[in-house]
Write a protein that holds these residues in place. Sequence first.
Motif, PDB file in Angstrom:
ATOM      1  N   SER A   1       0.797  -1.232   0.000  1.00 46.08           N
ATOM      2  CA  SER A   1       0.000   0.000   0.000  1.00 46.08           C
ATOM      3  C   SER A   1       0.827   1.279   0.000  1.00 46.08           C
ATOM      4  O   SER A   1       0.284   2.363  -0.132  1.00 46.08           O
ATOM      5  CB  SER A   1      -0.952   0.007   1.198  1.00 46.08           C
ATOM      6  OG  SER A   1      -0.216   0.064   2.408  1.00 46.08           O
ATOM      7  N   ILE A   2       2.139   1.184   0.133  1.00 52.39           N
ATOM      8  CA  ILE A   2       3.012   2.359   0.162  1.00 52.39           C
ATOM      9  C   ILE A   2       4.050   2.233  -0.953  1.00 52.39           C
ATOM     10  O   ILE A   2       4.652   1.177  -1.142  1.00 52.39           O
ATOM     11  CB  ILE A   2       3.752   2.489   1.521  1.00 52.39           C
ATOM     12  CG1 ILE A   2       2.766   2.539   2.678  1.00 52.39           C
ATOM     13  CG2 ILE A   2       4.677   3.697   1.527  1.00 52.39           C
ATOM     14  CD1 ILE A   2       1.927   3.785   2.754  1.00 52.39           C
ATOM     15  N   ILE A   3       4.234   3.336  -1.692  1.00 57.60           N
ATOM     16  CA  ILE A   3       5.203   3.356  -2.793  1.00 57.60           C
ATOM     17  C   ILE A   3       6.126   4.554  -2.610  1.00 57.60           C
ATOM     18  O   ILE A   3       5.661   5.682  -2.409  1.00 57.60           O
ATOM     19  CB  ILE A   3       4.491   3.449  -4.153  1.00 57.60           C
ATOM     20  CG1 ILE A   3       3.478   2.311  -4.310  1.00 57.60           C
ATOM     21  CG2 ILE A   3       5.510   3.437  -5.292  1.00 57.60           C
ATOM     22  CD1 ILE A   3       2.563   2.474  -5.502  1.00 57.60           C
ATOM     23  N   PHE A   4       7.413   4.328  -2.696  1.00 57.65           N
ATOM     24  CA  PHE A   4       8.437   5.365  -2.593  1.00 57.65           C
ATOM     25  C   PHE A   4       8.972   5.653  -3.990  1.00 57.65           C
ATOM     26  O   PHE A   4       9.346   4.728  -4.713  1.00 57.65           O
ATOM     27  CB  PHE A   4       9.585   4.912  -1.689  1.00 57.65           C
ATOM     28  CG  PHE A   4       9.175   4.659  -0.269  1.00 57.65           C
ATOM     29  CD1 PHE A   4       9.355   5.633   0.700  1.00 57.65           C
ATOM     30  CD2 PHE A   4       8.595   3.447   0.093  1.00 57.65           C
ATOM     31  CE1 PHE A   4       8.978   5.400   2.015  1.00 57.65           C
ATOM     32  CE2 PHE A   4       8.211   3.209   1.408  1.00 57.65           C
ATOM     33  CZ  PHE A   4       8.401   4.186   2.371  1.00 57.65           C
ATOM     34  N   VAL A   5       9.005   6.924  -4.361  1.00 59.36           N
ATOM     35  CA  VAL A   5       9.404   7.342  -5.704  1.00 59.36           C
ATOM     36  C   VAL A   5      10.449   8.446  -5.596  1.00 59.36           C
ATOM     37  O   VAL A   5      10.395   9.276  -4.681  1.00 59.36           O
ATOM     38  CB  VAL A   5       8.170   7.870  -6.485  1.00 59.36           C
ATOM     39  CG1 VAL A   5       8.568   8.445  -7.828  1.00 59.36           C
ATOM     40  CG2 VAL A   5       7.130   6.774  -6.660  1.00 59.36           C
ATOM     41  N   GLU A   6      11.385   8.455  -6.539  1.00 56.96           N
ATOM     42  CA  GLU A   6      12.306   9.588  -6.661  1.00 56.96           C
ATOM     43  C   GLU A   6      12.384   9.984  -8.126  1.00 56.96           C
ATOM     44  O   GLU A   6      12.151   9.164  -9.012  1.00 56.96           O
ATOM     45  CB  GLU A   6      13.696   9.256  -6.115  1.00 56.96           C
ATOM     46  CG  GLU A   6      14.469   8.242  -6.913  1.00 56.96           C
ATOM     47  CD  GLU A   6      15.837   7.940  -6.333  1.00 56.96           C
ATOM     48  OE1 GLU A   6      16.126   8.348  -5.190  1.00 56.96           O
ATOM     49  OE2 GLU A   6      16.621   7.290  -7.047  1.00 56.96           O
ATOM     50  N   GLY A   7      12.673  11.267  -8.356  1.00 55.25           N
ATOM     51  CA  GLY A   7      12.741  11.711  -9.735  1.00 55.25           C
ATOM     52  C   GLY A   7      13.223  13.134  -9.863  1.00 55.25           C
ATOM     53  O   GLY A   7      13.733  13.727  -8.911  1.00 55.25           O
ATOM     54  N   SER A   8      13.029  13.678 -11.051  1.00 50.87           N
ATOM     55  CA  SER A   8      13.430  15.053 -11.301  1.00 50.87           C
ATOM     56  C   SER A   8      12.480  15.685 -12.307  1.00 50.87           C
ATOM     57  O   SER A   8      11.853  15.002 -13.106  1.00 50.87           O
ATOM     58  CB  SER A   8      14.877  15.121 -11.807  1.00 50.87           C
ATOM     59  OG  SER A   8      15.019  14.392 -13.002  1.00 50.87           O
TER      60      SER A   8
END
Length: 135
Positions: A108-115
């Motif tokens: 149920s939890i999603i960790f995202v990184e980006g720019s």
Amino acid sequence: MTKKIVIPAGWERVQLTSDFANEVGPFYRRSEPVGLGFVAEARHANNNGVVHGGALATLADIGLFVIAADGRDLMNGATLSLNLNYLQPGRVGRFIHCEGRIVREGSSIIFVEGSVKDGTEELITFNGVIKRFRQ
């Protein structure tokens, strides 16, 4: 004469379900690499004539869900946290986009990184956490 902005190849216009998002857009999505973008217009500018930080933050926030969906249908959920690092201003009249990756995905939890980028120049780096809602 107004300069016509060319949407880069591989980007397709997408209709989002949020009225707010559609007021900010229109948005364009691509699948490889996964991303979301929009044309920065005069209405997105701040008093200094550059793209308002809130418009860039909105792109990053909506982009979290596009990145987390990774080509699947967009999910129902909420942003739990969004951390932004502003590196340089965005320019009006440019196609600005975000891209990133899933760092970790639970049930149920999603960790995202980006720019957020203008071409290849990074405007913002971000990381966020999404709470996925069950249908």
